[in-house]
Structures are given as structure tokens and as C-alpha cells.
Enzyme design. Sequence first.
Site, PDB file in Angstrom:
ATOM      1  N   HIS A 117      25.240   8.880   6.491  1.00  0.00           N
ATOM      2  CA  HIS A 117      25.298   9.365   7.864  1.00  0.00           C
ATOM      3  C   HIS A 117      25.251  10.891   7.891  1.00  0.00           C
ATOM      4  O   HIS A 117      24.515  11.494   8.685  1.00  0.00           O
ATOM      5  CB  HIS A 117      26.594   8.837   8.501  1.00  0.00           C
ATOM      6  CG  HIS A 117      26.783   9.198   9.936  1.00  0.00           C
ATOM      7  ND1 HIS A 117      26.609   8.281  10.955  1.00  0.00           N
ATOM      8  CD2 HIS A 117      27.165  10.354  10.531  1.00  0.00           C
ATOM      9  CE1 HIS A 117      26.857   8.878  12.107  1.00  0.00           C
ATOM     10  NE2 HIS A 117      27.208  10.140  11.887  1.00  0.00           N
ATOM     11  N   GLU A 118      26.030  11.542   7.008  1.00  0.00           N
ATOM     12  CA  GLU A 118      26.073  13.016   6.988  1.00  0.00           C
ATOM     13  C   GLU A 118      24.795  13.618   6.407  1.00  0.00           C
ATOM     14  O   GLU A 118      24.322  14.648   6.891  1.00  0.00           O
ATOM     15  CB  GLU A 118      27.309  13.506   6.223  1.00  0.00           C
ATOM     16  CG  GLU A 118      28.639  13.028   6.788  1.00  0.00           C
ATOM     17  CD  GLU A 118      28.784  13.210   8.299  1.00  0.00           C
ATOM     18  OE1 GLU A 118      28.265  14.196   8.864  1.00  0.00           O
ATOM     19  OE2 GLU A 118      29.424  12.341   8.932  1.00  0.00           O
ATOM     20  N   CYS A 167      29.736   8.336  16.095  1.00  0.00           N
ATOM     21  CA  CYS A 167      29.517   9.729  15.726  1.00  0.00           C
ATOM     22  C   CYS A 167      30.164  10.629  16.772  1.00  0.00           C
ATOM     23  O   CYS A 167      30.058  10.367  17.975  1.00  0.00           O
ATOM     24  CB  CYS A 167      28.021  10.001  15.656  1.00  0.00           C
ATOM     25  SG  CYS A 167      27.586  11.693  15.209  1.00  0.00           S
ATOM     26  N   HIS A 204      22.419  13.742   9.184  1.00  0.00           N
ATOM     27  CA  HIS A 204      22.655  14.890  10.066  1.00  0.00           C
ATOM     28  C   HIS A 204      21.981  16.138   9.502  1.00  0.00           C
ATOM     29  O   HIS A 204      21.356  16.907  10.244  1.00  0.00           O
ATOM     30  CB  HIS A 204      24.153  15.171  10.222  1.00  0.00           C
ATOM     31  CG  HIS A 204      24.809  14.411  11.315  1.00  0.00           C
ATOM     32  ND1 HIS A 204      24.406  14.483  12.637  1.00  0.00           N
ATOM     33  CD2 HIS A 204      25.872  13.565  11.303  1.00  0.00           C
ATOM     34  CE1 HIS A 204      25.178  13.724  13.381  1.00  0.00           C
ATOM     35  NE2 HIS A 204      26.078  13.142  12.590  1.00  0.00           N
TER      36      HIS A 204
END
Length: 192
Positions: free
Chosen positions: A155-156, A112, A159
Amino acid sequence: MTGLGGWTPEALAVPGEVRPVLSAPDPVLSRAGAAVDPTSAETVRLAADLVATMRVSPGCVGLAAPQVGVGAQVFAVDVTGHPKAVTVHGTFVLCNARVVEATRWKAGREGCMSVPDLTGDVKRASRLVVEGELPGTGETVRLVTDGFEARALQHEIDHCAGQLFLDRVAGAHAIHQRKVYLSGPDRPGQPS
């Protein structure tokens, strides 16, 4: 609608600006982002900035609003050309995205831009269905994907929920020092 319906970043019709990428432990990275109006000028500009920042950051396949200091549920993804990518939807931005279906869980290594010195082994769904809204039009879309693109989307989405990949590793044994450093606009001079 299934798929992006021909949407491209050019549909945003505003030039994106490259923004600095925040690193952990910046507090915005650990707070859930707010839902956004995908048709607002502010959201459209943010979407364009995410694409611009992602494009100048070597090795970057996704970037979320919290990583550029904005607590919002907006992210960009583009796994085009990545050797692990199977399904590829090109460059796209989603607002207010949510996972509808997640199956075929597998562990894989993740890195990341906001955690530049570490990578980690994270178990993610390798088949994924996500719904979200397109910036600019506000149209709701449904993406069906797999493999590396599915990992990037999860993953996003994490976030946007205030989570880093480090929050998902099984323990200290699953965290590794990065051997190749990403370089980008906020890390000049680091080897790529």
C-alpha cells in the site's frame, strides 16, 4: 542485509513533527515520488515526521511522503498490535523501496487516511520480499514479510508510485463506505 539490523526510529536522532495528511484528489497523491538520498538531513527529517504523524493517527499502520505533501519515495510502517498481523518488524521507515518478490495473492479490505470515507477490496501478495534503504545510514535492507505487514508495505509503495488503493480495486462493487471513521490531527471531531 536481511531485516532491519536493529534500526529503530530513534536512530534518526531528530524529533518528528506532526504534519497534516492530504486527502484525494490532491494532485501530489497521483504523482510518482522522486528517489531520495536516504542520508540527507531533509530525508531524515521527513522520516521522523512520518513516524510522528503515524503515531498520533489512530488506526494508522503506514504513511507515505506523498500523503504529507512531499513527492518522495519514503514511507513509514508499523503493524505492531494489529489483530491481522503475523510477521511484525516494528516501526520502520524505508526509502526508495521496491518489491523483489511477491507471491500468494489474496484479496483483502483496505482503507487509507487519504481516502477517509471509503474502503476497498484489493488483491495483494500475502508473501513479500522488499528492498529499500534506511534513512540516516543509507544501508540497503531486505525485508521478508507476509500477511498484513506485506499488505501495508505494498500500500505504501503504491503511494510512493502515485497510486491509491482505489486504483487497484476490481470495480465499483469492490468499494465500500467506511463504517468507522479514523480520527487524526487533520480530522478533529470525527469518531474513531
